[in-house]
Write a protein that holds these residues in place. Structure first.
Motif, PDB file in Angstrom:
ATOM      1  N   ALA A   1       8.338   0.181  -5.894  1.00 31.89           N
ATOM      2  CA  ALA A   1       7.211  -1.082  -6.380  1.00 31.89           C
ATOM      3  C   ALA A   1       6.718  -0.493  -7.770  1.00 31.89           C
ATOM      4  O   ALA A   1       6.424   0.806  -7.916  1.00 31.89           O
ATOM      5  CB  ALA A   1       5.900  -1.025  -5.646  1.00 31.89           C
ATOM      6  N   ARG A   2       6.944  -1.262  -8.886  1.00 31.04           N
ATOM      7  CA  ARG A   2       6.520  -0.712 -10.225  1.00 31.04           C
ATOM      8  C   ARG A   2       5.332  -1.406 -10.779  1.00 31.04           C
ATOM      9  O   ARG A   2       4.745  -0.915 -11.694  1.00 31.04           O
ATOM     10  CB  ARG A   2       7.904  -0.887 -11.059  1.00 31.04           C
ATOM     11  N   THR A   3       4.822  -2.287 -10.304  1.00 34.55           N
ATOM     12  CA  THR A   3       3.667  -2.974 -10.482  1.00 34.55           C
ATOM     13  C   THR A   3       2.683  -3.154  -9.412  1.00 34.55           C
ATOM     14  O   THR A   3       2.960  -2.829  -8.157  1.00 34.55           O
ATOM     15  CB  THR A   3       3.906  -4.364 -11.250  1.00 34.55           C
TER      16      THR A   3
ATOM     17  N   LYS B   1       1.256  -5.828  -8.290  1.00 37.98           N
ATOM     18  CA  LYS B   1       1.781  -7.074  -7.681  1.00 37.98           C
ATOM     19  C   LYS B   1       3.049  -6.632  -6.712  1.00 37.98           C
ATOM     20  O   LYS B   1       3.014  -7.067  -5.536  1.00 37.98           O
ATOM     21  CB  LYS B   1       2.225  -8.222  -8.468  1.00 37.98           C
ATOM     22  N   GLU B   2       3.861  -5.900  -7.177  1.00 37.94           N
ATOM     23  CA  GLU B   2       5.038  -5.382  -6.414  1.00 37.94           C
ATOM     24  C   GLU B   2       4.594  -4.536  -5.151  1.00 37.94           C
ATOM     25  O   GLU B   2       5.131  -4.930  -4.164  1.00 37.94           O
ATOM     26  CB  GLU B   2       5.914  -4.804  -7.288  1.00 37.94           C
TER      27      GLU B   2
ATOM     28  N   ALA C   1       2.879  -6.839  -2.535  1.00 42.61           N
ATOM     29  CA  ALA C   1       3.954  -7.550  -1.776  1.00 42.61           C
ATOM     30  C   ALA C   1       4.589  -6.687  -0.456  1.00 42.61           C
ATOM     31  O   ALA C   1       4.902  -7.139   0.455  1.00 42.61           O
ATOM     32  CB  ALA C   1       4.998  -8.377  -2.570  1.00 42.61           C
ATOM     33  N   LEU C   2       5.018  -5.607  -1.171  1.00 39.30           N
ATOM     34  CA  LEU C   2       5.639  -4.582  -0.482  1.00 39.30           C
ATOM     35  C   LEU C   2       4.655  -4.036   0.790  1.00 39.30           C
ATOM     36  O   LEU C   2       5.105  -4.040   1.909  1.00 39.30           O
ATOM     37  CB  LEU C   2       5.881  -3.323  -1.241  1.00 39.30           C
TER      38      LEU C   2
ATOM     39  N   GLU D   1      -5.613  -8.695 -10.930  1.00 42.75           N
ATOM     40  CA  GLU D   1      -4.269  -8.973 -10.103  1.00 42.75           C
ATOM     41  C   GLU D   1      -4.843  -9.789  -8.761  1.00 42.75           C
ATOM     42  O   GLU D   1      -3.967  -9.928  -7.794  1.00 42.75           O
ATOM     43  CB  GLU D   1      -3.609  -7.692  -9.703  1.00 42.75           C
TER      44      GLU D   1
END
Length: 324
Positions: A138-140, A142-143, A146-147, A243
């Motif tokens: 996960a780089r952000t 938001k990611e 979600a993860l 976010e």
């Protein structure tokens, strides 16, 4: 005739007391001041206490000697100050983790953070900084959300200790985002950070000052700040609120004296601390670490302590968090 003399005598007595108190504040200090830090040498609180103590000593014309008294989630050092004479020569430089949250983690609260002390000023604060292992896919932010939602309960997060700021900040975020994760407490911010870098634990709620160098080196990823606005120190990192996760979580550092400190000495200390915290040497350090200067006056600081105590008490009770 004697009755008519009572009122003037009372006025003279009150005036004498006021003059004596004012003179005492003007003369203070006449000897070294001991600044108790309820944490070990080398941490963020100790670092700022030493810098503030050095500048304050120069401003007051008396040495300010930092005395580290760590242990029991900060309670040992705090109790030392609570039981000291209220003469301005023993002060406490502490955080909300130790001073507000610490007593709430124990069945028998050893002190009240506002009523049992003289609050002088909330000097500075910094928001929780969500950082993740570079091994996490996960780089952000938001990611990351979600993860974490796709793996409910499978991710783990480190903290500097049960009930500390890093622990409760992550709990606030998880609640607001509807995420479950495993808490893995460590005995300090250093070991917690090391575990995230190694990929043994997935993420951590830390500070910009403690983690950003590791983020720049590619050893961790900076994802989001639990703050009202972005930090000038890391302008590319969004806030959680941006976010869609409305969380603000701060650790503050503040100064206290024993209960009953004369108002003249309290106000003199508050004014001098405010002055030294605005000095270029301190400003440069604050900017580098991504910390915010607050300098709350004593009365406002006392009111905010009561409100914060109530907020943390609710979270601790809901999560059934207890001291190790």
């Amino acid at each position: 005739m004697q009755r008519h003399l009572i009122a003037p005598r009372l006025v003279l007595a009150a005036a004498s007391l006021l003059i004596a108190a004012t003179a005492g504040a003007q003369a203070y200090p006449t000897r070294p001041i001991r600044l108790i830090v309820p944490f070990p040498v080398g941490g963020s609180t100790d670092t700022y206490a030493r810098l503030a103590g050095k500048l304050l000593g120069e401003a007051l014309g008396q040495p300010v000697i930092v005395d580290n008294r760590a242990g029991a989630t900060g309670l040992i050092g705090s109790r030392l100050v609570k039981d000291a004479p209220a003469d301005g020569y023993t002060l406490l430089y502490t955080t909300n983790s130790a001073h507000v949250i610490g007593p709430l983690l124990h069945r028998q609260h050893t002190f009240d953070p506002a009523a049992d002390f003289t609050p002088i000023t909330e000097a500075l604060r910094f928001p929780a900084y969500l950082v993740a292992s570079a091994k996490l896919p996960a780089r952000t932010f938001k990611e990351f959300l979600a993860l974490a939602k796709s793996r409910q309960g499978a991710l783990s997060y480190a903290s500097a200790g049960t009930g500390g700021g890093s622990h409760l900040a992550c709990e606030q975020m998880l609640d607001a985002a509807g995420i479950k994760a495993l808490h893995v407490p460590y005995s300090g911010a250093g070991p917690a950070q090391t575990s995230v870098i190694a990929g043994e634990v997935d993420f951590l709620c830390d500070s910009v000052g403690n983690s950003q160098s590791m983020v720049r080196a590619g050893k961790m990823r900076g994802l989001a700040l639990a703050a009202a606005q972005r930090s000038p120190a890391i302008p590319d990192i969004p806030t959680m609120r941006e976010e869609g996760v409305p969380v603000e979580a701060y650790v503050w550092q503040g100064v206290f004296a024993p209960k009953g400190l004369p108002a003249g000495i309290r106000d003199k200390l508050a004014a001098e601390i405010a002055r030294v915290m605005r000095m270029p040497e301190m400003q440069a350090r604050l900017q580098k670490d991504g910390y915010d200067l607050v300098l709350q006056p004593p009365d406002q600081f006392a009111r905010d302590l009561v409100a914060e105590q109530s907020m943390w008490a609710r979270l601790i009770a809901e999560k059934n968090i207890k001291a190790d």
